[in-house]
Write a protein that holds these residues in place. Structure first.
Motif, PDB file in Angstrom:
ATOM      1  N   LEU A  81     112.397  71.941  38.730  1.00  0.00           N
ATOM      2  CA  LEU A  81     112.492  71.613  40.150  1.00  0.00           C
ATOM      3  C   LEU A  81     113.945  71.577  40.595  1.00  0.00           C
ATOM      4  O   LEU A  81     114.283  72.045  41.682  1.00  0.00           O
ATOM      5  CB  LEU A  81     111.818  70.263  40.431  1.00  0.00           C
ATOM      6  CG  LEU A  81     111.804  69.806  41.887  1.00  0.00           C
ATOM      7  CD1 LEU A  81     110.992  70.783  42.742  1.00  0.00           C
ATOM      8  CD2 LEU A  81     111.222  68.410  41.994  1.00  0.00           C
ATOM      9  N   THR A 128     109.712  64.519  44.601  1.00  0.00           N
ATOM     10  CA  THR A 128     108.493  65.177  45.070  1.00  0.00           C
ATOM     11  C   THR A 128     107.717  64.289  46.040  1.00  0.00           C
ATOM     12  O   THR A 128     106.641  64.665  46.485  1.00  0.00           O
ATOM     13  CB  THR A 128     107.577  65.524  43.872  1.00  0.00           C
ATOM     14  OG1 THR A 128     107.284  64.321  43.165  1.00  0.00           O
ATOM     15  CG2 THR A 128     108.234  66.529  42.948  1.00  0.00           C
ATOM     16  N   THR A 129     108.252  63.125  46.374  1.00  0.00           N
ATOM     17  CA  THR A 129     107.536  62.208  47.261  1.00  0.00           C
ATOM     18  C   THR A 129     108.274  61.912  48.563  1.00  0.00           C
ATOM     19  O   THR A 129     107.702  61.328  49.462  1.00  0.00           O
ATOM     20  CB  THR A 129     107.280  60.861  46.546  1.00  0.00           C
ATOM     21  OG1 THR A 129     108.536  60.303  46.172  1.00  0.00           O
ATOM     22  CG2 THR A 129     106.413  61.053  45.320  1.00  0.00           C
ATOM     23  N   ASN A 187     109.467  70.616  48.253  1.00  0.00           N
ATOM     24  CA  ASN A 187     109.236  69.872  47.020  1.00  0.00           C
ATOM     25  C   ASN A 187     108.156  68.798  47.143  1.00  0.00           C
ATOM     26  O   ASN A 187     107.733  68.247  46.138  1.00  0.00           O
ATOM     27  CB  ASN A 187     110.529  69.205  46.550  1.00  0.00           C
ATOM     28  CG  ASN A 187     111.562  70.215  46.128  1.00  0.00           C
ATOM     29  OD1 ASN A 187     111.260  71.377  45.890  1.00  0.00           O
ATOM     30  ND2 ASN A 187     112.802  69.772  46.040  1.00  0.00           N
ATOM     31  N   LYS A 194     104.901  66.911  47.113  1.00  0.00           N
ATOM     32  CA  LYS A 194     103.581  67.067  46.515  1.00  0.00           C
ATOM     33  C   LYS A 194     102.638  66.103  47.225  1.00  0.00           C
ATOM     34  O   LYS A 194     102.866  64.896  47.227  1.00  0.00           O
ATOM     35  CB  LYS A 194     103.610  66.735  45.024  1.00  0.00           C
ATOM     36  CG  LYS A 194     104.573  67.563  44.226  1.00  0.00           C
ATOM     37  CD  LYS A 194     104.048  68.962  44.054  1.00  0.00           C
ATOM     38  CE  LYS A 194     104.963  69.719  43.120  1.00  0.00           C
ATOM     39  NZ  LYS A 194     105.373  70.983  43.588  1.00  0.00           N
TER      40      LYS A 194
END
Length: 151
Positions: A5, A66-67, A141, A143
């Motif tokens: 990532l 990713t959050t 990025n 998710k």
């Protein structure tokens, strides 16, 4: 955060920064009214944008992961771009500033009248650039959460 990532975000930030930096540089260089001014500003914008994009991509992965999403990416880019631009603006060569003043264009005379004004301009431009890059990377990025398993 995983290495894949990180690398993906740095690579994407680099080319996006180069592209958007060249566009932003070209628009800024058009103020000079000369083709040389536009071409030099496009080149400076592309190189500076690539560096800013790579650093913003890395930093966005560190802060948003990713959050975090678009907002965390945008705020990360905004803060980093302003700081990085101020650092670059402080070290802007005096010869460059004098060559811009030699064009004798009123708006450029005002913007580059002193080191402080030039540093604030570079800070603003890189803040705008890094905000767009950070938002884009933060959105890529992100998710989505699986809300069905939370019950």
């Amino acid at each position: 955060m995983n290495n894949e990532l990180n690398l993906k975000s740095i690579f994407f930030g680099t080319w996006l920064g180069a592209l958007l930096g060249a566009i932003l540089g070209g628009g800024s260089g058009a103020i000079s009214g000369t083709w040389n001014g536009v071409l030099v500003a496009v080149a400076i914008g592309a190189v500076t944008g690539a560096i800013t994009g790579a650093l913003t991509g890395w930093l966005t992965v560190r802060t948003a992961g990713t959050t975090g999403g678009v907002s965390m990416g945008a705020y990360t880019g905004m803060a980093f771009g302003a700081f990085f631009g101020l650092i670059l603006g402080i070290f802007l060569p005096e010869s460059f500033r004098q060559s811009v003043l030699a064009l004798d264009v009123l708006i450029l005379n005002v913007i580059f009248s002193g080191r402080f004004e030039a540093a604030i301009l570079v800070s603003f431009l890189l803040s705008v650039l890094a905000t767009a890059i950070g938002a884009w990377i933060g959105g890529r990025n992100l998710k989505p959460r699986d809300l069905t398993n939370l019950r």
